[in-house]
Design a protein around this motif. Structure first.
Motif, mmCIF file in Angstrom:
data_model
loop_
_atom_site.group_PDB
_atom_site.id
_atom_site.type_symbol
_atom_site.label_atom_id
_atom_site.label_comp_id
_atom_site.label_asym_id
_atom_site.label_seq_id
_atom_site.Cartn_x
_atom_site.Cartn_y
_atom_site.Cartn_z
ATOM 1 N N GLU A 112 -12.961 2.105 6.548
ATOM 2 C CA GLU A 112 -14.099 1.881 5.659
ATOM 3 C C GLU A 112 -15.298 1.331 6.430
ATOM 4 N N ALA A 113 -15.035 0.411 7.349
ATOM 5 C CA ALA A 113 -16.114 -0.171 8.149
ATOM 6 C C ALA A 113 -16.775 0.873 9.037
ATOM 7 N N ALA A 114 -15.972 1.767 9.611
ATOM 8 C CA ALA A 114 -16.525 2.821 10.460
ATOM 9 C C ALA A 114 -17.424 3.751 9.649
ATOM 10 N N VAL A 119 -23.158 5.283 7.886
ATOM 11 C CA VAL A 119 -24.167 5.371 6.822
ATOM 12 C C VAL A 119 -25.342 4.444 7.106
ATOM 13 N N VAL A 120 -25.053 3.217 7.502
ATOM 14 C CA VAL A 120 -26.110 2.237 7.742
ATOM 15 C C VAL A 120 -26.990 2.645 8.921
ATOM 16 N N LEU A 121 -26.368 3.098 10.019
ATOM 17 C CA LEU A 121 -27.142 3.476 11.208
ATOM 18 C C LEU A 121 -27.960 4.735 10.969
ATOM 19 N N ALA A 140 -21.079 -5.050 5.816
ATOM 20 C CA ALA A 140 -20.210 -5.964 5.075
ATOM 21 C C ALA A 140 -20.403 -5.793 3.572
ATOM 22 N N TRP A 141 -21.631 -5.563 3.159
ATOM 23 C CA TRP A 141 -21.894 -5.408 1.723
ATOM 24 C C TRP A 141 -21.273 -4.117 1.200
ATOM 25 N N ILE A 142 -21.371 -3.038 1.960
ATOM 26 C CA ILE A 142 -20.739 -1.781 1.547
ATOM 27 C C ILE A 142 -19.229 -1.967 1.463
ATOM 28 N N LEU A 143 -18.644 -2.652 2.442
ATOM 29 C CA LEU A 143 -17.208 -2.918 2.423
ATOM 30 C C LEU A 143 -16.806 -3.718 1.185
ATOM 31 N N PHE A 144 -17.549 -4.781 0.923
ATOM 32 C CA PHE A 144 -17.230 -5.637 -0.220
ATOM 33 C C PHE A 144 -17.336 -4.860 -1.528
ATOM 34 N N THR A 145 -18.422 -4.122 -1.692
ATOM 35 C CA THR A 145 -18.642 -3.402 -2.947
ATOM 36 C C THR A 145 -17.626 -2.286 -3.139
ATOM 37 N N THR A 146 -17.310 -1.576 -2.065
ATOM 38 C CA THR A 146 -16.316 -0.508 -2.153
ATOM 39 C C THR A 146 -14.987 -1.037 -2.676
ATOM 40 N N VAL A 220 -21.786 4.410 -4.466
ATOM 41 C CA VAL A 220 -22.761 3.544 -5.130
ATOM 42 C C VAL A 220 -23.382 2.564 -4.137
ATOM 43 N N SER A 221 -22.553 1.928 -3.323
ATOM 44 C CA SER A 221 -23.078 0.958 -2.357
ATOM 45 C C SER A 221 -23.925 1.633 -1.286
ATOM 46 N N SER A 222 -23.533 2.821 -0.844
ATOM 47 C CA SER A 222 -24.312 3.543 0.169
ATOM 48 C C SER A 222 -25.670 3.956 -0.377
#
Length: 344
Positions: A112-114, A119-121, A140-146, A220-222
């Motif tokens: 998930e972090a990868a 997405v972030v980069l 971290a926010w995408i990870l948490f929300t996912t 949604v988070s992305s």
């Protein structure tokens, strides 16, 4: 569809996904029953009958196909869409693998972090400090929300309803700033969840499973990160928080409650907001409506904050106050009872 209104393009994506999800879910349900891919009732589950859990595949396929086809036909050449959909597809496969053969939490978080980092980069991120810490915070926010969406998937129709509402508001926000590709993805996600609700509304005949809950949470988070990239298109960190306040509040409540009771934070249980509302006497359908209505209010407020229609500071203070008060009231609801056999 080239030259058509972006609003019409998004509507086509949403309707297409709705029909695909509604039609595809039943064959997947039958397949899951034949193969024994069912969620068995136990002390930590609400349902009382074995229920298939391949519904998330229908939502993922409907979203990916509808958004991908509409974006290509409409000639919306946005590389961001391709990257987000590819990473979301990876998350769906990860969730499906976990449904069929339980994976370790560490492995899941690494994958998930990868995907979140890609997405972030590629798509950008909000700027808080102007340093590499912004990338870390966004991932971290995408990870948490996912994973918060995954945890919220504990009662019939709740996650599907919350996702459909949230994605709908994100679609409108993206269209308002000219991000047609992102809007099409969110419209497709909203439509797919709406189509799935025909089968997932209480009493549910099929569940999302990890494949679905992780997929919708990641998308949604992305999309939220993409909308707030560089704070150029949309401003206001409060809106960033409001969009997913429902899942954030639910996960936060569970973590606080379990720490207070000395229980494992990552262990499943009947101590979420939905379970507490059930203990207060609400029916499953009423709970879905209440949580969905709250999601609609917070998303509408987020959109108003994005476009500076309401003062951000006042909204932030109000939201934090209401959330803390709600936590205090919900924490009083007894959910950690001890049965006659001595188990909680």
């Amino acid at each position: 569809m080239s030259g058509l209104s972006p609003w019409l393009v998004s509507a086509v994506a949403g309707l297409g996904a709705l029909f695909i999800a509604a039609l595809l879910t039943e064959p997947l349900r039958r397949l899951a029953l034949r193969r024994g891919y069912t969620d068995q009732p136990n002390a930590r589950r609400v349902h009382v009958h074995p229920t298939p859990y391949l519904g998330g595949i229908a939502v993922a396929i409907a979203t990916l196909v509808s958004a991908g086809v509409v974006t290509l036909v409409a000639k919306e050449h946005d590389a961001t869409v391709g990257v987000v959909l590819t990473c979301a597809a990876l998350i769906a496969v990860l969730g499906l693998t976990d449904d069929l053969r339980q994976l370790s939490i560490r492995f899941r978080l690494c994958v998930e972090a990868a995907a979140a980092l890609v997405v972030v980069l590629w798509c950008g991120h909000p700027v808080f400090f102007g340093t590499w810490l912004d990338v870390v915070l966004a991932v971290a926010w995408i990870l948490f929300t996912t994973n918060a969406f995954n945890l919220l998937d504990n009662m019939d129709g709740v996650v599907s309803t919350v996702t459909a509402i949230t994605a709908g508001f994100l679609c409108c926000a993206a269209l308002s700033v000219g991000m047609v590709g992102t809007a099409s993805v969110m419209a497709a996600l909203a439509g797919a969840c709406a189509g799935f609700l025909f089968h997932n509304w209480h009493p549910a005949r099929i569940f999302l499973g990890d494949a679905g809950s992780l997929f919708v949470g990641f998308l949604v988070s992305s999309a939220t990160v993409a909308l707030h990239r560089d704070n150029a298109a949309l401003s206001g960190y409060t809106s960033f928080f409001l969009i997913t306040l429902v899942v954030t509040a639910d996960t936060g409540l569970v973590m606080v409650a379990r720490r207070r009771e000395g229980r494992p934070v990552l262990q499943g249980g009947r101590d979420h907001i939905a379970h507490r509302l059930r203990r207060l006497g609400l029916t499953v359908r009423q709970i879905t409506v209440v949580i969905g209505g709250f999601a609609a209010m917070t998303c509408l407020t987020a959109v108003l904050v994005m476009f500076k229609a309401v003062p951000e500071s006042a909204v932030l203070v109000t939201v934090v106050t209401v959330t803390v008060v709600a936590w205090g009231l919900l924490l009083r609801v007894p959910v950690y009872t001890v049965r006659a056999d001595g188990q909680a």
